[in-house]
Design an enzyme around this catalytic site. Sequence first.
Site, PDB file in Angstrom:
ATOM      1  N   TYR A  27      74.907  25.361  55.344  1.00 26.80           N
ATOM      2  CA  TYR A  27      75.186  25.259  53.961  1.00 26.80           C
ATOM      3  C   TYR A  27      75.390  26.817  53.415  1.00 26.80           C
ATOM      4  O   TYR A  27      74.580  27.600  54.122  1.00 26.80           O
ATOM      5  CB  TYR A  27      73.968  24.843  53.312  1.00 26.80           C
ATOM      6  CG  TYR A  27      73.546  23.504  53.705  1.00 26.80           C
ATOM      7  CD1 TYR A  27      74.413  22.453  52.881  1.00 26.80           C
ATOM      8  CD2 TYR A  27      72.623  22.977  54.492  1.00 26.80           C
ATOM      9  CE1 TYR A  27      74.205  21.104  53.244  1.00 26.80           C
ATOM     10  CE2 TYR A  27      72.627  21.591  54.931  1.00 26.80           C
ATOM     11  CZ  TYR A  27      73.236  20.684  54.152  1.00 26.80           C
ATOM     12  OH  TYR A  27      73.136  19.418  54.372  1.00 26.80           O
ATOM     13  N   GLY A  71      66.077  44.334  37.007  1.00 26.44           N
ATOM     14  CA  GLY A  71      66.241  43.591  38.153  1.00 26.44           C
ATOM     15  C   GLY A  71      67.105  43.854  39.110  1.00 26.44           C
ATOM     16  O   GLY A  71      67.737  45.057  39.351  1.00 26.44           O
ATOM     17  N   GLU A  87      61.642  45.908  42.017  1.00 20.57           N
ATOM     18  CA  GLU A  87      62.918  46.265  41.103  1.00 20.57           C
ATOM     19  C   GLU A  87      62.317  46.722  39.962  1.00 20.57           C
ATOM     20  O   GLU A  87      62.944  47.806  39.426  1.00 20.57           O
ATOM     21  CB  GLU A  87      63.670  45.128  40.881  1.00 20.57           C
ATOM     22  CG  GLU A  87      64.534  44.673  42.148  1.00 20.57           C
ATOM     23  CD  GLU A  87      65.789  45.474  42.623  1.00 20.57           C
ATOM     24  OE1 GLU A  87      65.890  46.396  41.617  1.00 20.57           O
ATOM     25  OE2 GLU A  87      66.062  45.138  43.620  1.00 20.57           O
ATOM     26  N   GLU A  91      63.670  50.779  38.975  1.00 26.38           N
ATOM     27  CA  GLU A  91      64.507  51.048  38.007  1.00 26.38           C
ATOM     28  C   GLU A  91      63.818  51.540  36.645  1.00 26.38           C
ATOM     29  O   GLU A  91      64.479  52.462  35.904  1.00 26.38           O
ATOM     30  CB  GLU A  91      65.224  49.639  37.483  1.00 26.38           C
ATOM     31  CG  GLU A  91      66.157  49.026  38.732  1.00 26.38           C
ATOM     32  CD  GLU A  91      66.915  48.254  38.137  1.00 26.38           C
ATOM     33  OE1 GLU A  91      67.010  47.607  37.016  1.00 26.38           O
ATOM     34  OE2 GLU A  91      68.035  47.725  38.835  1.00 26.38           O
ATOM     35  N   GLU A 140      70.015  55.014  32.305  1.00 24.03           N
ATOM     36  CA  GLU A 140      69.186  55.123  31.373  1.00 24.03           C
ATOM     37  C   GLU A 140      68.049  54.155  31.318  1.00 24.03           C
ATOM     38  O   GLU A 140      68.458  52.879  31.404  1.00 24.03           O
ATOM     39  CB  GLU A 140      69.960  55.641  29.779  1.00 24.03           C
ATOM     40  CG  GLU A 140      70.672  56.593  29.920  1.00 24.03           C
ATOM     41  CD  GLU A 140      71.223  56.731  28.504  1.00 24.03           C
ATOM     42  OE1 GLU A 140      70.702  56.732  27.472  1.00 24.03           O
ATOM     43  OE2 GLU A 140      72.614  56.599  28.503  1.00 24.03           O
TER      44      GLU A 140
END
Length: 223
Positions: A27, A71, A87, A91, A140
């Site tokens: 799969y 994210g 994440e 960020e 930003e």
Amino acid sequence: MTTQREKVNSRGETLEKFLERYNPEKYKKPAVTVDTLIFTEKKVHEEKNQLQILLVKRKDHPCIGNWAIPGGFVNMDEDIEAAALRELKEETNVDDVFLEQLYTFGNVERDPRDRIISVSYVALVDYDKLKPKAGDDAAEVAWFRVEKNFLYSSQEEGTYRLIFYNDERKIKIEYLVLEKGVKKGSSRSREVYIKPSMENTDLLAFDHEKMINLAINKLNNLR
């Protein structure tokens, strides 16, 4: 008592034998991402507290230059919530927040790169305790105050503007939202349609307007 490893299937295979024969390539695997919606409440121009959301500006394709929820991709050896926290830290430099899972977004065409499913998380935080700073693939990072202005509302449907403002950068992002009651069999559900406003000069990345709209509705229900 027979354990899971001792049980056999219709082929007479134990779990160990089954796994030896199992082909993980049978799969195709969709990629999984996480998106974390960080909300706060802050006074604007000495008025009452207003809801704000932390967004990052993307500096690479896809959706380059668009504002987005922080994210990224989940690693194969990583729990999903751990990926969301990682994440978020990479960020925005934000960490040590309590996350609650919001919803899983899996529209087939939501990301042009691949079949990507996103698990979203939400947090309501103290504005004064955070010091956001752009990092990783974020150009930003900024707070946007959020307004939900109703144009029409009834028991069956509602139409409103979902608006994001950043006064410092003079940015306004606006969507029109229609929520409509739909009968399915003996039950009723509510379908949501979102499209950019004609006045828009900018857009959010991917389907992030849908994530934010859902999160705002849930937060309002909790207040």
